[in-house]
Design a protein around this motif. Structure first.
Motif, PDB file in Angstrom:
ATOM      1  N   ALA A 355       0.848  -1.189   0.000  1.00  0.00           N
ATOM      2  CA  ALA A 355       0.000   0.000   0.000  1.00  0.00           C
ATOM      3  C   ALA A 355       0.879   1.232   0.000  1.00  0.00           C
ATOM      4  O   ALA A 355       1.914   1.286   0.668  1.00  0.00           O
ATOM      5  CB  ALA A 355      -0.897  -0.002   1.238  1.00  0.00           C
ATOM      6  N   ASN A 356       0.446   2.242  -0.745  1.00  0.00           N
ATOM      7  CA  ASN A 356       1.151   3.514  -0.792  1.00  0.00           C
ATOM      8  C   ASN A 356       0.178   4.637  -0.462  1.00  0.00           C
ATOM      9  O   ASN A 356      -0.857   4.791  -1.124  1.00  0.00           O
ATOM     10  CB  ASN A 356       1.749   3.756  -2.183  1.00  0.00           C
ATOM     11  N   GLY A 357       0.495   5.399   0.584  1.00  0.00           N
ATOM     12  CA  GLY A 357      -0.343   6.535   0.933  1.00  0.00           C
ATOM     13  C   GLY A 357      -0.540   7.447  -0.258  1.00  0.00           C
ATOM     14  O   GLY A 357       0.379   7.645  -1.079  1.00  0.00           O
ATOM     15  N   ALA A 358      -1.750   8.015  -0.387  1.00  0.00           N
ATOM     16  CA  ALA A 358      -2.072   8.815  -1.563  1.00  0.00           C
ATOM     17  C   ALA A 358      -2.887  10.039  -1.176  1.00  0.00           C
ATOM     18  O   ALA A 358      -3.628  10.032  -0.183  1.00  0.00           O
ATOM     19  CB  ALA A 358      -2.839   7.968  -2.583  1.00  0.00           C
ATOM     20  N   PHE A 359      -2.740  11.087  -2.008  1.00  0.00           N
ATOM     21  CA  PHE A 359      -3.479  12.334  -1.825  1.00  0.00           C
ATOM     22  C   PHE A 359      -4.222  12.677  -3.107  1.00  0.00           C
ATOM     23  O   PHE A 359      -3.709  12.481  -4.214  1.00  0.00           O
ATOM     24  CB  PHE A 359      -2.531  13.485  -1.485  1.00  0.00           C
ATOM     25  N   TRP A 360      -5.416  13.213  -2.938  1.00  0.00           N
ATOM     26  CA  TRP A 360      -6.220  13.736  -4.039  1.00  0.00           C
ATOM     27  C   TRP A 360      -6.626  15.167  -3.722  1.00  0.00           C
ATOM     28  O   TRP A 360      -6.586  15.583  -2.566  1.00  0.00           O
ATOM     29  CB  TRP A 360      -7.494  12.905  -4.237  1.00  0.00           C
ATOM     30  N   ARG A 361      -7.029  15.909  -4.751  1.00  0.00           N
ATOM     31  CA  ARG A 361      -7.564  17.250  -4.509  1.00  0.00           C
ATOM     32  C   ARG A 361      -8.428  17.694  -5.679  1.00  0.00           C
ATOM     33  O   ARG A 361      -8.336  17.172  -6.797  1.00  0.00           O
ATOM     34  CB  ARG A 361      -6.446  18.268  -4.269  1.00  0.00           C
ATOM     35  N   THR A 362      -9.275  18.670  -5.389  1.00  0.00           N
ATOM     36  CA  THR A 362     -10.068  19.316  -6.443  1.00  0.00           C
ATOM     37  C   THR A 362      -9.249  20.472  -7.019  1.00  0.00           C
ATOM     38  O   THR A 362      -8.185  20.814  -6.520  1.00  0.00           O
ATOM     39  CB  THR A 362     -11.394  19.853  -5.886  1.00  0.00           C
TER      40      THR A 362
END
Length: 363
Positions: A355-362
């Motif tokens: 698992a790899n930590g992930a970030f999303w954004r608008t």
């Protein structure tokens, strides 16, 4: 804000998780076929071993703080990441246990929460406080350096930081999420028995909000609220779901579920149950335009943008050949930018299911 259903999973556990989208999606207000504004995947960690991000918070200056855990050579410890608006940094010396919640008043006043403990980052070092061995925070929020709240889904009490110490404060129900709108006006959502519960702090005590009763679809059904968002004194959202055990047409034992939304208009609460066989709502956050973002499901979830009575959906973006879990979303105050945090894994059953930590954004 946070909701996590795979806490503490390492590579073996992650490899067994089903790649299920938010099936049976219900539009609580209409416009089921329309598409919401796009999200984008902005960062996937490349740290050694497994890492998962359980919660994220965003400051008005654009700083992003996220907390979770990482496992390297079988050893589990906390993970705290900071985006200063330009670059990402892993904060050194993170507490040696899984972190489930984070809240920050500034880049020198950051709290993270693990089993029975709260740790504070002052920009140079960590200081840890005990919250009690039976208290494992699931969410936290604050209005300032002397007013921070933490709640634990399994506890009928909250913890309050008054600037010098943590105090236990009784709750009228169990709270999974908390939203500190302003000092002396804090909201929480969770359950009381098998029923949803919303609570409000008036500066002196917590009291249950007079929410409408809902008709549960089965005798063993349980309704829960997973998150709450206060847009203003007359605009509060709480989201969750109802689940119960039953049998499908083939006679197999299955878990049924429906979505649940409760809303406060300043005068009264309304409650809405969605269609059957729909994953629960897990997160709700203001969109900065008078509406909200609602997350449905954790695993390869659907993101709903709600404006007025219109619900418009978009899937979580992810790289080809991967699945994604989204556990928390948070808006940058004063803007329409919303961040999300979770993790991604390779699809299927690969030799290295890290698992790899992930970030999303608008935007």
């Amino acid at each position: 804000m946070r909701t996590a259903f795979v806490s503490g999973l390492t590579a073996l556990g992650l490899a067994c998780m089903p790649a299920v989208a938010a099936s049976g999606v219900t539009d609580q207000g209409g416009q089921a076929g329309e598409t919401a504004p796009a999200w984008r995947l902005t960062r996937v960690n490349t740290l050694p071993g497994d890492d998962v991000l359980d919660d994220v918070t965003v400051l008005g200056n654009g700083s992003v703080w996220a907390a979770g855990h990482r496992a390297v050579n079988g050893r589990l410890r906390g993970l705290v990441e900071w985006f200063d608006g330009t670059a990402w940094k892993v904060i050194p010396g993170s507490p040696p246990y899984e972190l489930k919640a984070v809240t920050a008043g500034s880049n020198r006043d950051v709290w993270v929460f693990g089993p029975g403990k709260a740790s504070r980052w002052n920009g140079r070092a960590w200081a840890t406080s005990s919250l009690g061995s039976g208290f494992s925070a699931t969410d936290a929020d604050g209005t300032g350096a002397k007013d921070v709240w933490a709640v634990a889904e399994a506890s009928a009490s909250a913890r309050h930081w008054n600037g010098s110490s943590w105090k236990s404060v009784p709750l009228p129900a169990h709270a999974a999420a908390v939203d500190a709108y302003r000092a002396g006006d804090v909201w929480a959502a969770g359950t009381k028995g098998s029923r949803p519960a919303i609570m409000r702090w008036n500066g002196k005590a917590w009291a249950l909000a007079p929410t409408p009763s809902i008709t549960l679809p089965a005798p063993d059904a349980a309704a829960v609220l997973n998150d709450i968002a206060v847009l203003g004194p007359g605009n509060v959202w709480a989201v969750g779901g109802v689940s119960w055990e039953g049998a499908n047409d083939e006679g197999d034992d299955v878990t049924f579920s429906r979505t649940l939304v409760m809303r406060w208009n300043g005068r009264s609460w309304s409650a809405s149950l969605g269609a059957a066989n729909a994953q629960p709502y897990t997160e709700v956050e203001p969109d900065g335009r008078g509406g909200v973002w609602v997350v449905q499901g954790n695993w390869n979830p659907t993101l709903w943008r709600v404006t007025g009575s219109a619900w418009r959906s978009t899937p979580i973006p992810r790289k080809a050949g991967t699945d994604a879990a989204l556990f928390s979303i948070a808006r940058r105050p004063g803007t329409t930018t919303v961040w999300g945090a979770g993790f991604t894994v390779p699809q299927g059953d690969p030799d290295d299911p890290s698992a790899n930590g992930a970030f999303w954004r608008t935007n």
